[in-house]
Design a protein around this motif. Structure first.
Motif, PDB file in Angstrom:
ATOM      1  N   MET A   1      33.696  38.227  18.752  1.00  0.00           N
ATOM      2  CA  MET A   1      35.032  38.298  19.298  1.00  0.00           C
ATOM      3  C   MET A   1      34.974  37.890  20.773  1.00  0.00           C
ATOM      4  SD  MET A   1      37.641  41.534  19.194  1.00  0.00           S
ATOM      5  CE  MET A   1      38.123  41.421  17.490  1.00  0.00           C
ATOM      6  N   ASN A   2      35.781  36.914  21.141  1.00  0.00           N
ATOM      7  CA  ASN A   2      35.738  36.446  22.529  1.00  0.00           C
ATOM      8  C   ASN A   2      36.680  37.266  23.413  1.00  0.00           C
ATOM      9  OD1 ASN A   2      38.298  35.477  22.068  1.00  0.00           O
ATOM     10  ND2 ASN A   2      37.696  33.333  21.987  1.00  0.00           N
ATOM     11  N   LYS A   3      36.647  36.961  24.690  1.00  0.00           N
ATOM     12  CA  LYS A   3      37.403  37.720  25.676  1.00  0.00           C
ATOM     13  C   LYS A   3      38.910  37.654  25.437  1.00  0.00           C
ATOM     14  CE  LYS A   3      35.807  38.628  30.255  1.00  0.00           C
ATOM     15  NZ  LYS A   3      35.349  38.137  31.531  1.00  0.00           N
ATOM     16  N   ASN A   4      39.408  36.478  25.044  1.00  0.00           N
ATOM     17  CA  ASN A   4      40.844  36.328  24.789  1.00  0.00           C
ATOM     18  C   ASN A   4      41.311  37.234  23.658  1.00  0.00           C
ATOM     19  OD1 ASN A   4      41.326  34.482  26.799  1.00  0.00           O
ATOM     20  ND2 ASN A   4      41.078  32.705  25.467  1.00  0.00           N
ATOM     21  N   ASP A   5      40.517  37.324  22.601  1.00  0.00           N
ATOM     22  CA  ASP A   5      40.883  38.182  21.469  1.00  0.00           C
ATOM     23  C   ASP A   5      40.907  39.651  21.867  1.00  0.00           C
ATOM     24  OD1 ASP A   5      41.069  35.949  19.855  1.00  0.00           O
ATOM     25  OD2 ASP A   5      39.022  36.154  19.081  1.00  0.00           O
ATOM     26  N   ILE A   6      39.943  40.058  22.672  1.00  0.00           N
ATOM     27  CA  ILE A   6      39.879  41.449  23.122  1.00  0.00           C
ATOM     28  C   ILE A   6      41.086  41.776  23.993  1.00  0.00           C
ATOM     29  CG2 ILE A   6      38.585  43.080  24.535  1.00  0.00           C
ATOM     30  CD1 ILE A   6      36.030  41.574  23.626  1.00  0.00           C
ATOM     31  N   ILE A   7      41.421  40.873  24.906  1.00  0.00           N
ATOM     32  CA  ILE A   7      42.569  41.102  25.787  1.00  0.00           C
ATOM     33  C   ILE A   7      43.855  41.155  24.970  1.00  0.00           C
ATOM     34  CG2 ILE A   7      43.971  40.078  27.635  1.00  0.00           C
ATOM     35  CD1 ILE A   7      41.348  38.988  28.829  1.00  0.00           C
ATOM     36  N   LYS A   8      44.020  40.239  24.033  1.00  0.00           N
ATOM     37  CA  LYS A   8      45.235  40.185  23.214  1.00  0.00           C
ATOM     38  C   LYS A   8      45.366  41.440  22.348  1.00  0.00           C
ATOM     39  CE  LYS A   8      48.872  38.068  21.785  1.00  0.00           C
ATOM     40  NZ  LYS A   8      50.061  38.104  22.618  1.00  0.00           N
ATOM     41  N   LYS A   9      44.264  41.903  21.776  1.00  0.00           N
ATOM     42  CA  LYS A   9      44.295  43.102  20.939  1.00  0.00           C
ATOM     43  C   LYS A   9      44.694  44.323  21.770  1.00  0.00           C
ATOM     44  CE  LYS A   9      41.384  45.805  17.857  1.00  0.00           C
ATOM     45  NZ  LYS A   9      40.050  46.000  17.312  1.00  0.00           N
ATOM     46  N   ASN A  10      44.109  44.458  22.950  1.00  0.00           N
ATOM     47  CA  ASN A  10      44.442  45.562  23.837  1.00  0.00           C
ATOM     48  C   ASN A  10      45.899  45.474  24.290  1.00  0.00           C
ATOM     49  OD1 ASN A  10      44.054  47.857  25.334  1.00  0.00           O
ATOM     50  ND2 ASN A  10      42.866  46.872  26.927  1.00  0.00           N
TER      51      ASN A  10
END
Length: 65
Positions: A1-10
């Motif tokens: 999971m890349n940084k963009n996915d983590i930010i979007k999920k949060n």
């Protein structure tokens, strides 16, 4: 999971919580103004976090391009 996915999920999780708090503040407005104010304060703090995440997400997307 890349940084963009983590930010979007949060961001999605915080957005759902923000909506709950705003609705809660509205519902308490007539019965308990103190609880309404507390919920509204928490919602404002969450909105601030959401704005910071939007900035990070936008910045990460610009770097990726």
């Amino acid at each position: 999971m890349n940084k963009n996915d983590i930010i979007k999920k949060n961001q999605d999780k915080l957005n759902a919580r923000y909506k709950e708090l705003v609705e809660q503040a509205y519902n308490f407005r007539q019965t308990d103004s103190a609880l309404s104010d507390i919920s509204e304060y928490k919602a404002i703090k969450l909105l601030n976090k959401l704005n910071r995440l939007k900035y990070l997400y936008r910045e990460q997307q610009q770097i990726a391009v």
